[in-house]
Motif scaffolding. Structure first.
Motif, PDB file in Angstrom:
ATOM      1  N   UNK A 251      -5.594  45.438  28.658  1.00  0.00           N
ATOM      2  CA  UNK A 251      -6.812  44.630  28.805  1.00  0.00           C
ATOM      3  C   UNK A 251      -7.043  43.816  27.535  1.00  0.00           C
ATOM      4  N   UNK A 252      -7.444  42.588  27.706  1.00  0.00           N
ATOM      5  CA  UNK A 252      -7.552  41.698  26.554  1.00  0.00           C
ATOM      6  C   UNK A 252      -8.948  41.787  25.933  1.00  0.00           C
ATOM      7  N   UNK A 253      -8.986  41.556  24.623  1.00  0.00           N
ATOM      8  CA  UNK A 253     -10.254  41.553  23.899  1.00  0.00           C
ATOM      9  C   UNK A 253     -10.201  40.409  22.901  1.00  0.00           C
ATOM     10  N   UNK A 254     -10.932  39.341  23.230  1.00  0.00           N
ATOM     11  CA  UNK A 254     -10.957  38.159  22.376  1.00  0.00           C
ATOM     12  C   UNK A 254     -11.835  38.421  21.144  1.00  0.00           C
TER      13      UNK A 254
ATOM     14  N   UNK B 157     -13.556  36.397  19.119  1.00  0.00           N
ATOM     15  CA  UNK B 157     -14.856  35.725  19.134  1.00  0.00           C
ATOM     16  C   UNK B 157     -15.795  36.380  20.141  1.00  0.00           C
ATOM     17  N   UNK B 158     -15.246  36.750  21.304  1.00  0.00           N
ATOM     18  CA  UNK B 158     -16.069  37.435  22.307  1.00  0.00           C
ATOM     19  C   UNK B 158     -16.585  38.754  21.760  1.00  0.00           C
TER      20      UNK B 158
ATOM     21  N   UNK C 252     -17.092  39.535  18.631  1.00  0.00           N
ATOM     22  CA  UNK C 252     -18.135  39.225  17.650  1.00  0.00           C
ATOM     23  C   UNK C 252     -19.438  38.870  18.341  1.00  0.00           C
ATOM     24  N   UNK C 253     -19.348  38.086  19.417  1.00  0.00           N
ATOM     25  CA  UNK C 253     -20.551  37.702  20.158  1.00  0.00           C
ATOM     26  C   UNK C 253     -21.240  38.927  20.739  1.00  0.00           C
ATOM     27  N   UNK C 254     -20.451  39.833  21.307  1.00  0.00           N
ATOM     28  CA  UNK C 254     -21.013  41.060  21.896  1.00  0.00           C
ATOM     29  C   UNK C 254     -21.690  41.901  20.814  1.00  0.00           C
TER      30      UNK C 254
ATOM     31  N   UNK D 182     -22.892  40.883  17.949  1.00  0.00           N
ATOM     32  CA  UNK D 182     -24.103  40.199  17.488  1.00  0.00           C
ATOM     33  C   UNK D 182     -25.248  40.427  18.467  1.00  0.00           C
ATOM     34  N   UNK D 183     -24.952  40.269  19.757  1.00  0.00           N
ATOM     35  CA  UNK D 183     -25.984  40.499  20.764  1.00  0.00           C
ATOM     36  C   UNK D 183     -26.495  41.937  20.697  1.00  0.00           C
ATOM     37  N   UNK D 184     -25.573  42.882  20.465  1.00  0.00           N
ATOM     38  CA  UNK D 184     -25.957  44.296  20.401  1.00  0.00           C
ATOM     39  C   UNK D 184     -26.882  44.556  19.210  1.00  0.00           C
TER      40      UNK D 184
ATOM     41  N   UNK E 111     -28.770  42.335  17.534  1.00  0.00           N
ATOM     42  CA  UNK E 111     -30.062  41.656  17.739  1.00  0.00           C
ATOM     43  C   UNK E 111     -30.929  42.454  18.701  1.00  0.00           C
ATOM     44  N   UNK E 112     -30.309  42.925  19.798  1.00  0.00           N
ATOM     45  CA  UNK E 112     -31.071  43.684  20.793  1.00  0.00           C
ATOM     46  C   UNK E 112     -31.615  44.981  20.203  1.00  0.00           C
ATOM     47  N   UNK E 113     -30.773  45.692  19.455  1.00  0.00           N
ATOM     48  CA  UNK E 113     -31.226  46.952  18.849  1.00  0.00           C
ATOM     49  C   UNK E 113     -32.366  46.700  17.863  1.00  0.00           C
TER      50      UNK E 113
END
Lengths: 240, 99
Positions: free
Chosen positions: B1-4, B6-7, B9-11, B13-15, B17-19
């Motif tokens: 399974x691929x893991x980009x 930048x993606x 990092x985006x995830x 960052x979102x995590x 900010x949400x926390x």
């Protein structure tokens, strides 16, 4: 159950009763969230996210609204600052929810810091309701948290794996599912004058900015215009 | 399974900010009492953001999407969330075939 009955049946370990209450309260919410999680995973994979990326996002972010918003305007490479700003705006309500709930939870500071990772609209609403009668214990909270979190992570993962077999999302209208979902969510905020003004201004500004300037600026500008409109439309001395 | 990268990092960052939004209330519990217009503006944040996200799809993509959005909005006040989604999806598929 009344407080007196709780004391009378105190030979039943309290934490076990609290866990049972948490599971009972969260069950209908989990059932309703299941198809939403499947949908999220399916559309996320249609937009080019791998199942592993979907698992990570659902497990670490664990916030439906912010995840839907991120996926709706998902592009490669991911625009990190835009996503961070949209996430902050959508989740800002958590600050008020946490502030309101904190005096009502019976947990240490460290336990609360861990517990609030699982703060959701649903767990918050159920806890506020329970807090009318008794303090919210860690056992009650974590019973709900574990169920909701595994439910969301698992269902979006299954959705992502199945979604890659669905093919072109436009053919089955799946690309419109989020739009419909968001309209449904917005309807949940009611039909007060202030809400209607907010929605109209936000929609108009976002559409215009998207048309004349382009993504992703429509999200921030539309949202800020809607918020400003609510401020102006609200009566100056509104109570509560 | 691929893991980009930048993606990822985006995830993350979102995590983060949400926390942050989730625990921030813990530290302002005694101080944050919004009233009047400030409260109205704060309460307006979720609908304002949700609407801004979907406005281009709903309003400027084409007639099929715009009409389907209007039908969905009518359904939204009468049906539970999943029923609303079903109505919207069926409406857009039907309208795309008609128009």
């Amino acid at each position: 159950m009344s407080r007196a009955m709780d004391q009378a049946s105190s030979f039943v370990p309290t934490y076990r009763r609290e866990i049972r209450a948490g599971l009972r309260d969260i069950a209908p919410v989990a059932v309703a969230a299941l198809p939403i999680g499947l949908l999220f995973g399916a559309v996320a994979s249609a937009k080019g996210m791998s199942p592993l990326e979907v698992i990570l996002m659902s497990a670490l972010v664990f916030a439906g609204g912010a995840q839907f918003a991120a996926i709706e305007s998902w592009i490669q490479p991911a625009p990190i600052l835009t996503l961070a700003f949209a996430t902050l705006l959508i989740n800002a309500r958590h600050v008020l929810m946490g502030a309101s709930l904190t005096p009502k939870v019976r947990m240490s500071r460290v336990q609360t810091l861990l517990a609030y990772f699982f703060l959701t609209d649903e767990a918050w609403a159920l806890s506020e309701r329970r807090a009318l009668e008794r303090p919210v214990t860690g056992a009650y909270w974590f019973a709900m948290a574990v169920v909701l979190w595994s439910n969301w992570t698992l269902s979006s993962t299954i959705g992502a794996i199945l979604g890659s077999f669905l093919g072109d999302p436009e053919r089955i209208g799946a690309d419109f599912a989020f739009t419909a979902l968001f309209i449904g969510l917005v309807a949940g905020f009611g039909r007060s004058r202030v809400t209607l003004v907010t929605v109209a201004v936000s929609a108009g500004v976002a559409a215009l900015v998207h048309y004349f300037i382009g993504a992703p600026w429509h999200v921030a500008s539309g949202a800020l215009a809607g918020i400003a409109a609510a401020y102006i439309a609200a009566p100056e001395e509104a109570r509560s | 399974m691929s893991l980009d990268t930048t993606t990822l990092l985006a995830i993350l960052t979102m995590a983060v900010v949400t926390y942050f939004t989730r625990i921030a209330g813990l530290f302002v519990a005694d101080r944050l009492v919004l009233t009047g217009r400030a409260k109205a503006a704060f309460d307006a944040i979720p609908p304002a953001v949700l609407v801004a996200v979907i406005a281009p799809t709903a309003l400027t993509t084409g007639w099929a999407e715009a009409i389907a959005a209007a039908i969905t909005a009518v359904a939204a006040f009468r049906l539970p969330l999943l029923g609303t989604v079903a109505v919207g999806v069926i409406a857009v598929v039907a309208l795309r075939n008609l128009i």
